[in-house]
Design a protein around this motif. Sequence first.
Motif, PDB file in Angstrom:
ATOM      1  N   GLU A  71       0.820  -1.210   0.000  1.00  0.00           N
ATOM      2  CA  GLU A  71       0.000   0.000   0.000  1.00  0.00           C
ATOM      3  C   GLU A  71       0.858   1.266   0.000  1.00  0.00           C
ATOM      4  OE1 GLU A  71      -2.932  -0.111   3.060  1.00  0.00           O
ATOM      5  OE2 GLU A  71      -3.813  -1.997   2.378  1.00  0.00           O
ATOM      6  N   GLN A 101      -4.383   3.903  -6.436  1.00  0.00           N
ATOM      7  CA  GLN A 101      -4.401   4.750  -5.244  1.00  0.00           C
ATOM      8  C   GLN A 101      -5.782   5.382  -5.065  1.00  0.00           C
ATOM      9  OE1 GLN A 101      -1.607   7.977  -5.343  1.00  0.00           O
ATOM     10  NE2 GLN A 101      -1.914   8.527  -3.198  1.00  0.00           N
ATOM     11  N   HIS A 104      -8.168   2.730  -3.914  1.00  0.00           N
ATOM     12  CA  HIS A 104      -7.868   2.396  -2.516  1.00  0.00           C
ATOM     13  C   HIS A 104      -8.470   3.437  -1.572  1.00  0.00           C
ATOM     14  CE1 HIS A 104      -5.615   0.670   0.816  1.00  0.00           C
ATOM     15  NE2 HIS A 104      -5.207   1.883   1.134  1.00  0.00           N
ATOM     16  N   LEU A 105      -8.358   4.691  -1.931  1.00  0.00           N
ATOM     17  CA  LEU A 105      -8.928   5.747  -1.100  1.00  0.00           C
ATOM     18  C   LEU A 105     -10.451   5.639  -1.052  1.00  0.00           C
ATOM     19  CD1 LEU A 105      -6.722   8.809  -2.173  1.00  0.00           C
ATOM     20  CD2 LEU A 105      -6.657   7.575   0.004  1.00  0.00           C
ATOM     21  N   GLN A 106     -11.073   5.320  -2.207  1.00  0.00           N
ATOM     22  CA  GLN A 106     -12.524   5.166  -2.242  1.00  0.00           C
ATOM     23  C   GLN A 106     -12.966   3.997  -1.357  1.00  0.00           C
ATOM     24  OE1 GLN A 106     -14.886   7.028  -3.648  1.00  0.00           O
ATOM     25  NE2 GLN A 106     -13.394   8.506  -4.410  1.00  0.00           N
ATOM     26  N   GLN A 108     -11.380   2.859   1.261  1.00  0.00           N
ATOM     27  CA  GLN A 108     -11.219   3.265   2.650  1.00  0.00           C
ATOM     28  C   GLN A 108     -12.387   4.124   3.113  1.00  0.00           C
ATOM     29  OE1 GLN A 108      -7.281   5.083   2.739  1.00  0.00           O
ATOM     30  NE2 GLN A 108      -6.462   3.310   3.832  1.00  0.00           N
ATOM     31  N   ILE A 109     -12.829   5.030   2.234  1.00  0.00           N
ATOM     32  CA  ILE A 109     -13.967   5.888   2.578  1.00  0.00           C
ATOM     33  C   ILE A 109     -15.224   5.040   2.776  1.00  0.00           C
ATOM     34  CG2 ILE A 109     -15.501   7.687   1.700  1.00  0.00           C
ATOM     35  CD1 ILE A 109     -13.052   8.888   0.281  1.00  0.00           C
ATOM     36  N   GLU A 111     -15.342   1.837   3.531  1.00  0.00           N
ATOM     37  CA  GLU A 111     -15.183   1.012   4.731  1.00  0.00           C
ATOM     38  C   GLU A 111     -15.499   1.820   5.981  1.00  0.00           C
ATOM     39  OE1 GLU A 111     -11.796  -1.751   6.967  1.00  0.00           O
ATOM     40  OE2 GLU A 111     -11.346  -0.727   5.075  1.00  0.00           O
ATOM     41  N   GLN A 112     -15.014   3.053   6.038  1.00  0.00           N
ATOM     42  CA  GLN A 112     -15.327   3.899   7.185  1.00  0.00           C
ATOM     43  C   GLN A 112     -16.825   4.176   7.271  1.00  0.00           C
ATOM     44  OE1 GLN A 112     -12.896   7.386   6.697  1.00  0.00           O
ATOM     45  NE2 GLN A 112     -10.983   6.332   7.223  1.00  0.00           N
ATOM     46  N   GLN A 115     -18.473   0.989   8.488  1.00  0.00           N
ATOM     47  CA  GLN A 115     -18.136   0.821   9.901  1.00  0.00           C
ATOM     48  C   GLN A 115     -19.004   1.728  10.768  1.00  0.00           C
ATOM     49  OE1 GLN A 115     -16.081  -1.153  11.601  1.00  0.00           O
ATOM     50  NE2 GLN A 115     -14.909  -2.164   9.999  1.00  0.00           N
TER      51      GLN A 115
END
Length: 450
Positions: A71, A101, A104-106, A108-109, A111-112, A115
């Motif tokens: 990553e 990249q 990956h950022l999308q 992460q957004i 996933e948050q 969550q």
Amino acid sequence: MASRNFYIQLILRVIFMTLTALGLAFSVVEGWYFTSGFCLLLLLAQVYGLITFINSTNRKIAYFFDAIKNEDFTLRFPEGVTIKSFKELNQSLNRVNGLIQEVHLQLQIREQYYQEILKQASIGIMTYNEKGHILFANPTLEKLLDYTPLNHIKQLMQVDENLYHVFKNFKPFERKLFQLANEREQTQLALKSTPLTLDGQSLLLVVVQDIHKELDEKETESWVRLIRVLTHEIMNTITPIASISDSIIKYYRNNGKITPLEELEESQIRNTLKGLEVIKEQGGDLMDFVQSYRSLLHVPDPNKSIVKGKDLLEKIEVLMSARLHEGTPEFKVQCHPETLEFFIDEKQISQVLINLAKNALQSVGDIEEGRVIMVAGTDTNGNKYIDVMDNGPGITPEVMDEIFVPFFTTKSEGTGIGLSLSKRVMQLHGGTIQVRSVPNQDTVFRLTFA
């Protein structure tokens, strides 16, 4: 995308290596050992340079994938190189790196976001593996169990030992009810499990919900319905008794004084006898009503044994066939597979099936090509069931919520406890009875056995 420059450099390197090899061979033949040594070192350098030149692309791709794996999206390849093919390759790798990249950022957004949804959910959610390690438990679950943090299901023993055994022995697609008690209150929990596979690891997702409030509302609603039906039936019986009693009293009391015997007429005595007979009849009906209520409350515990599904349905078919005549609705039974077995009280379940079959046959009695089908099988969750299906007029949505209420009936005859008794029998068997109806198409009563 190799360019002409790449091939020219490759050809030149091969030519130089060939010339160096020829020079080495000539020096060895002539005995020029110093020259031979120099040619050998030069040849080795050229071979090493060729290998490095060819492998530079592989190294770049290897570096690229290592960076993606770790990553690390800061890796950039120089785009100012002279070889066009390398320049295009470096540009492509940098472009792919940027896209990855961004993805990956999308992720992460998202996933948050998910969550946060799980954290704010009004139901408890837990995921744990086969060894009992808890991978995720949202705050709602920790609040329900009054324990934090949750890392392993063995910690549930500190909450309630029985709850730990429930989670330890949970099977996929299983549903359970559990009453959790502490010093302050009692909580009724509904638990449902779903299997998951993540990165090749088998996980179990368990959803936990506090249904105490819903149960209270359902209980109150059931009491209201029952009291409404009981009031209706009792008033229907008591009203004529009160009316007739009042009429008889008027025969024997006038202006607050008892009427002398010599003033009584024969018609009054006859009416008195008739009134007493009606009162007796109404009292008998009321006694029968109370006896029906007692029978609903005193259903014996089932005496279970293994019963072959095919034999059970064939017995019901014989009993129902005796009620059918030529031109009456069709009645059929099916069992899939034929080796299907049930662990039940045969007498109790037979009575339930007979009651459902009678109701179904009555509903299709006036329908052309009416039919009733009784099917035994296994659903997708592995639960055994028996369906009683008919193509009668069906059950309206207004009546659907009332059919299992004791003494509720839409028929001119009957006590209205048949379906209530059937529901009670299925509860004692640890199963359920459910109904689905599409008016004028089909109606299905399903008995599901745990």
